[in-house]
Design an enzyme around this catalytic site. Structure first.
Site, PDB file in Angstrom:
ATOM      1  N   CYS A 253       0.799  -1.226   0.000  1.00 16.12           N
ATOM      2  CA  CYS A 253       0.000   0.000   0.000  1.00 16.12           C
ATOM      3  C   CYS A 253       0.831   1.276   0.000  1.00 16.12           C
ATOM      4  O   CYS A 253       0.327   2.340  -0.341  1.00 16.12           O
ATOM      5  CB  CYS A 253      -0.953   0.020   1.196  1.00 16.12           C
ATOM      6  SG  CYS A 253      -2.216  -1.256   1.134  1.00 16.12           S
TER       7      CYS A 253
ATOM      8  N   HIS B 233      -8.924   3.801  -2.502  1.00 18.97           N
ATOM      9  CA  HIS B 233      -7.549   3.380  -2.208  1.00 18.97           C
ATOM     10  C   HIS B 233      -6.995   2.536  -3.358  1.00 18.97           C
ATOM     11  O   HIS B 233      -6.945   1.313  -3.286  1.00 18.97           O
ATOM     12  CB  HIS B 233      -7.552   2.589  -0.902  1.00 18.97           C
ATOM     13  CG  HIS B 233      -6.226   2.054  -0.463  1.00 18.97           C
ATOM     14  ND1 HIS B 233      -5.015   2.563  -0.903  1.00 18.97           N
ATOM     15  CD2 HIS B 233      -5.915   1.047   0.397  1.00 18.97           C
ATOM     16  CE1 HIS B 233      -4.034   1.886  -0.340  1.00 18.97           C
ATOM     17  NE2 HIS B 233      -4.544   0.962   0.455  1.00 18.97           N
TER      18      HIS B 233
ATOM     19  N   CYS C  51      -0.025   2.336   6.359  1.00 17.13           N
ATOM     20  CA  CYS C  51       0.181   0.980   6.862  1.00 17.13           C
ATOM     21  C   CYS C  51       0.489   0.087   5.668  1.00 17.13           C
ATOM     22  O   CYS C  51       0.090   0.386   4.542  1.00 17.13           O
ATOM     23  CB  CYS C  51      -1.052   0.479   7.606  1.00 17.13           C
ATOM     24  SG  CYS C  51      -2.598   0.584   6.680  1.00 17.13           S
TER      25      CYS C  51
END
Length: 426
Positions: free
Chosen positions: A125, A379, A410
């Protein structure tokens, strides 16, 4: 191999409720910059709107086209020839080979010369943020003077969930097993261990949509979003040309009552739902970085100064807590405290982890994701770190005064990343 795939899809071991987590954190970071000609600065950044995966206006748009749109826009806005770039780094998660071929194709779609190199990076991510770290490192080392850091993801055209070829021995190692715990289960682990209630998670999600709606209606995103002309096919098979200008995930009508009616998505008795989790999405972002002396010699502006960066490790079965450890590491490096930061951009992978990080660090909610986060905006995995940096720096500039901001992510297999930026003022 079948055994590994089953484990990847269904493993749900998690720590017992209560107790304090202990993390062995190894910092992977550059030293904080000192003001001067060697500063690593961000010149400019743009992003696409964020589309809803599978059903939005980017569902038929390939990632190389999304990436090309932002690469071209950044260079055109600055009136800078691409042959000035020393390197281009692109964050990507889902494309084969982290999108190495896709990125080079985007390079040529953008009419960049073949002499300018490009490569890709996958730190899950935070891939878009890692691309920025990599370009910053090359500038700091003296390898290049200017570089482009990007992130891109099409979650419409690439599926999640395939971890690739893994050793069956992973079942014999607790931490290795935890690396394939589904992300939704890591959210449930955080909520259970740290007592993050469903009500807190839903309230955070409502706030994300409200902030994003206000930002969208007031035109705050207009300076950062690149209009993308693309083609989309509707349910009847009719193809049409559209110009995508607006983030598609924002739902102004979201309420606590509405979210409270949603079923748990990952455990029957859980608290993580589709409404308090990030949206799967499509999008791209790009940032132009340089050494201050080189930037000033070219007469280019300074949008922000990278003051510190850090990457830390945390338990993989509770990966969402990463920002709670990465942010202090980066702030310490920069010689700053929470009180010095005007804006925190923290990825909202799940409301549970975002709420935990906010509470753990004592962050003022009005400084956290002031224009909404991934729950409302979406996202696109490899894009988000770069997108958040673009949004942060544009927001600091909009405020019109010198200030500091933090971007933090994260990372799925148990890490956190953070960067501290200074906006030098108008």
């Amino acid at each position: 191999m079948h055994r590994v795939k089953v484990i990847s899809g269904h493993l749900s071991s998690y720590p017992a409720q209560g107790g304090n987590i202990k993390c062995n954190i190894n910092h992977c970071c550059a030293r904080a910059a000192v003001s001067g000609p060697e500063d690593v600065v961000v010149v400019h950044g743009r992003r696409t709107a964020i589309g809803k995966a599978k059903r939005g206006l980017f569902k038929d748009t390939t990632p190389d086209e999304l990436l090309s749109a932002v690469m071209k826009a950044v260079m055109t806005d600055m009136g800078l020839s691409p042959d000035r770039l020393g390197d281009v780094c692109v964050g990507n998660v889902l494309q084969p080979g982290a999108g190495a071929v896709m990125a080079r194709i985007a390079h040529f779609l953008s009419e960049f010369p073949e002499t300018v190199p490009v490569y890709t990076v996958n730190r899950q991510c935070s891939s878009g943020l890692q691309a920025l770290f990599n370009i910053a490192g090359a500038i700091k080392s003296g390898s290049i003077d200017l570089g482009l850091a990007c992130g891109v993801e099409s979650m419409s055209l690439q599926e999640m969930g395939n971890p690739g070829d893994l050793s069956p021995r992973l079942v014999d190692f607790e931490k290795a097993r935890a690396c394939v715990v589904p992300m939704g289960i890591t959210s449930e682990n955080v909520a259970e261990r740290f007592g993050i209630s469903r009500e807190k998670q839903d309230a955070f999600a409502v706030s994300s949509h409200q902030k994003a709606d206000r930002a969208q209606r007031s035109g705050r995103f207009e300076a950062e979003i690149v209009p993308v002309v693309t083609r989309v096919t509707d349910a009847e098979g009719t193809e049409c040309t559209v110009t995508v200008l607006k983030d598609e995930g924002v739902r102004p009508s979201t309420t606590l009552e509405g979210l409270g009616k949603l079923r748990a998505a990952f455990r029957p008795d859980g608290s993580t739902t589709a409404g308090n989790s990030s949206q799967v999405s499509d999008g791209a972002a790009a940032l132009l970085l340089g050494r201050r002396s080189a930037v000033e010699a070219l007469g280019l502006p300074v949008l922000g100064v990278l003051r510190a960066s850090a990457v830390v490790g945390v338990p993989p079965d509770m990966m969402g807590i990463g920002p709670a450890y990465a942010i202090p590491a980066a702030l310490e490096q920069a010689g700053l405290s929470v009180a010095d930061i005007d804006v925190f951009e923290i990825n909202e992978a799940f409301a549970s982890q975002a709420v935990y990080c906010v509470e753990k660090l004592g962050l003022p909610l009005d400084r956290v994701n002031p224009n909404g986060g991934a729950i409302a905006l979406g996202h696109p995995l490899g894009c988000t770190g770069a997108r958040m940096t673009v949004s942060l720096l544009h927001e600091l500039r909009r405020r019109g005064r010198r200030g500091y901001g933090v971007v933090s992510m994260c990372i799925g297999t148990g890490m956190g990343a953070a960067a501290v930026f200074e906006y030098p003022g108008p």
